[in-house]
Design an enzyme around this catalytic site. Structure first.
Site, PDB file in Angstrom:
ATOM      1  N   ASN A  12      43.195 -86.705 -22.692  1.00 31.59           N
ATOM      2  CA  ASN A  12      43.473 -88.144 -22.700  1.00 31.59           C
ATOM      3  C   ASN A  12      42.199 -88.846 -22.223  1.00 31.59           C
ATOM      4  O   ASN A  12      41.919 -88.876 -21.029  1.00 31.59           O
ATOM      5  CB  ASN A  12      44.651 -88.428 -21.751  1.00 31.59           C
ATOM      6  CG  ASN A  12      44.916 -89.903 -21.584  1.00 31.59           C
ATOM      7  OD1 ASN A  12      44.331 -90.743 -22.271  1.00 31.59           O
ATOM      8  ND2 ASN A  12      45.806 -90.244 -20.660  1.00 31.59           N
ATOM      9  N   LYS A  14      41.544 -91.857 -22.171  1.00 36.37           N
ATOM     10  CA  LYS A  14      41.825 -93.181 -21.595  1.00 36.37           C
ATOM     11  C   LYS A  14      40.849 -94.204 -22.178  1.00 36.37           C
ATOM     12  O   LYS A  14      40.440 -94.062 -23.326  1.00 36.37           O
ATOM     13  CB  LYS A  14      41.792 -93.107 -20.067  1.00 36.37           C
ATOM     14  CG  LYS A  14      42.729 -92.002 -19.542  1.00 36.37           C
ATOM     15  CD  LYS A  14      43.005 -92.071 -18.073  1.00 36.37           C
ATOM     16  CE  LYS A  14      43.934 -90.913 -17.701  1.00 36.37           C
ATOM     17  NZ  LYS A  14      44.294 -90.913 -16.290  1.00 36.37           N
ATOM     18  N   HIS A 102      52.854 -92.679 -20.523  1.00 39.66           N
ATOM     19  CA  HIS A 102      51.915 -92.255 -19.476  1.00 39.66           C
ATOM     20  C   HIS A 102      52.130 -93.132 -18.241  1.00 39.66           C
ATOM     21  O   HIS A 102      52.473 -94.308 -18.368  1.00 39.66           O
ATOM     22  CB  HIS A 102      50.478 -92.390 -19.995  1.00 39.66           C
ATOM     23  CG  HIS A 102      49.474 -91.835 -19.038  1.00 39.66           C
ATOM     24  ND1 HIS A 102      49.022 -92.545 -17.959  1.00 39.66           N
ATOM     25  CD2 HIS A 102      48.867 -90.625 -18.981  1.00 39.66           C
ATOM     26  CE1 HIS A 102      48.174 -91.791 -17.277  1.00 39.66           C
ATOM     27  NE2 HIS A 102      48.058 -90.621 -17.878  1.00 39.66           N
ATOM     28  N   GLU A 104      50.199 -94.658 -16.400  1.00 37.12           N
ATOM     29  CA  GLU A 104      49.442 -95.929 -16.403  1.00 37.12           C
ATOM     30  C   GLU A 104      50.141 -96.969 -17.277  1.00 37.12           C
ATOM     31  O   GLU A 104      50.109 -98.165 -16.988  1.00 37.12           O
ATOM     32  CB  GLU A 104      47.992 -95.665 -16.847  1.00 37.12           C
ATOM     33  CG  GLU A 104      47.205 -94.982 -15.731  1.00 37.12           C
ATOM     34  CD  GLU A 104      46.146 -94.006 -16.196  1.00 37.12           C
ATOM     35  OE1 GLU A 104      45.671 -94.094 -17.330  1.00 37.12           O
ATOM     36  OE2 GLU A 104      45.799 -93.106 -15.385  1.00 37.12           O
ATOM     37  N   GLU A 174      53.530 -85.154 -15.061  1.00 36.82           N
ATOM     38  CA  GLU A 174      52.328 -85.610 -14.365  1.00 36.82           C
ATOM     39  C   GLU A 174      52.727 -86.335 -13.077  1.00 36.82           C
ATOM     40  O   GLU A 174      53.060 -87.527 -13.113  1.00 36.82           O
ATOM     41  CB  GLU A 174      51.533 -86.577 -15.246  1.00 36.82           C
ATOM     42  CG  GLU A 174      51.068 -85.976 -16.547  1.00 36.82           C
ATOM     43  CD  GLU A 174      49.897 -86.759 -17.121  1.00 36.82           C
ATOM     44  OE1 GLU A 174      48.806 -86.200 -17.220  1.00 36.82           O
ATOM     45  OE2 GLU A 174      50.074 -87.944 -17.446  1.00 36.82           O
ATOM     46  N   GLY A 180      44.062 -88.505 -11.454  1.00 35.14           N
ATOM     47  CA  GLY A 180      42.785 -89.130 -11.133  1.00 35.14           C
ATOM     48  C   GLY A 180      42.438 -89.108  -9.657  1.00 35.14           C
ATOM     49  O   GLY A 180      41.521 -89.798  -9.217  1.00 35.14           O
ATOM     50  N   SER A 220      44.767 -84.146 -12.389  1.00 35.61           N
ATOM     51  CA  SER A 220      43.608 -83.485 -11.772  1.00 35.61           C
ATOM     52  C   SER A 220      43.456 -82.018 -12.183  1.00 35.61           C
ATOM     53  O   SER A 220      43.044 -81.187 -11.369  1.00 35.61           O
ATOM     54  CB  SER A 220      43.642 -83.629 -10.249  1.00 35.61           C
ATOM     55  OG  SER A 220      43.536 -84.997  -9.879  1.00 35.61           O
TER      56      SER A 220
HETATM   57  P1  PGA Z   1      43.426 -86.722 -14.630  1.00 29.09           P
HETATM   58  O1  PGA Z   1      44.410 -87.570 -15.580  1.00 29.09           O
HETATM   59  O2  PGA Z   1      43.254 -85.367 -15.278  1.00 29.09           O
HETATM   60  O3  PGA Z   1      42.139 -87.505 -14.612  1.00 29.09           O
HETATM   61  O4  PGA Z   1      44.068 -86.629 -13.306  1.00 29.09           O
HETATM   62  C1  PGA Z   1      45.523 -86.964 -16.157  1.00 29.09           C
HETATM   63  C2  PGA Z   1      46.251 -87.964 -17.012  1.00 29.09           C
HETATM   64  O5  PGA Z   1      46.284 -89.140 -16.658  1.00 29.09           O
HETATM   65  O6  PGA Z   1      46.804 -87.598 -18.066  1.00 29.09           O
END
Ligand code: PGA
Length: 260
Positions: A12, A14, A102, A104, A174, A180, A220
């Protein structure tokens, strides 16, 4: 049982990279897919670069197990929805997958389980494979509410799907506190929720369907923690954010799932 599910590792991206960077990262992954042979790889660029990523994959004669995905879509087929894209548009530019719900999208853009459910149905109807994300906030985990939150997200986001439709869905667990932050869930914490999700999926269909569905872990994931996660019986791949922006890291994670 786990061995019969094809592992799936999705990147992803983003809202990162530019056109040249998207092309370069795609090419860098495409030439090295052998390192993750047998693992399905998905690149999810910003929509505006879906075309260039798709074209780069096609030009490189990319193997069938490296495909294109999107990060979001609207649940409507067309019309006056300024700034949005439809499932058919994503299909049209070569997407196979679409990430839905997601965290976000849920926390920054107000997506509810009911919206995610509607998008999931629209994606399936258009022939896309949805990657439906669920996961608890830190305060929910600390309050001992992880199972309750994830149960509600799974049951409402996937409500009303036939067993055949459900089987086409990929679920991504997740934990929001791990996204993140560099704070990965322990393999045991992740496995516990993955097992719960599989039981919930069985409740929505049957044990056979649930045993064939893929459940990714996200939050992460890095090459150095992927192997321990990959060893868990109900973790069938990863949804990778930050580490998907580097071909080495993305392929390193995918390779960890290959060796399981
Ligand atoms: P990250 O994000 O690997 O940077 O923690 C995972 C995600 O948001 O799918």
């Amino acid at each position: 049982m786990a061995a019969s599910r094809t592992k799936i590792v999705a990147g992803n991206w983003k809202m990162n990279l530019d056109r040249a960077g998207a092309k370069a990262l795609t090419a860098a992954v495409a030439v090295r897919t052998a390192e993750a042979a047998g693992v399905e790889l998905v690149l999810c660029p910003p929509n505006v670069y879906a075309d260039v990523v798709g074209a780069t994959l096609a030009a490189g004669g990319s193997p069938a197990h490296l495909t294109l995905g999107a990060q979001n879509m609207l649940d409507k087929p067309s019309g006056a929805f300024t700034g949005e894209v439809s499932a058919a548009m994503l299909k049209d530019v070569g997407c196979t997958y679409v990430i839905l719900g997601h965290s976000e999208r849920r926390t920054l853009f107000g997506e509810t389980n009911s919206i995610v459910n509607s998008k999931t149905k629209a994606a399936l109807a258009a022939g896309l494979t949805p990657i439906v994300c669920v996961g608890e906030l830190l305060e929910e985990r600390e309050a001992g509410r992880t199972a309750a939150v994830v149960t509600e997200q799974i049951q409402q986001s996937l409500a009303g799907l036939t067993p055949a439709e459900l089987e086409r869905v990929v679920v991504a667990y997740e934990p929001v506190w791990a996204i993140g932050t560099g704070k990965v869930a322990t393999p045991q914490q992740a496995q516990e929720v993955h097992a719960l999700i599989r039981a919930l999926l069985a409740g929505l269909s049957d044990a056979g369907v649930a045993s064939r569905m893929r459940i990714q872990y996200g939050g992460s994931v890095k090459p150095d923690n992927a192997a321990d996660l990959a060893r868990q019986p109900d973790i069938d791949g990863a949804l990778v954010g930050g580490a998907s922006l580097k071909a080495d890291d993305f392929l390193g994670i995918a390779a960890a799932f290959r060796s399981i």
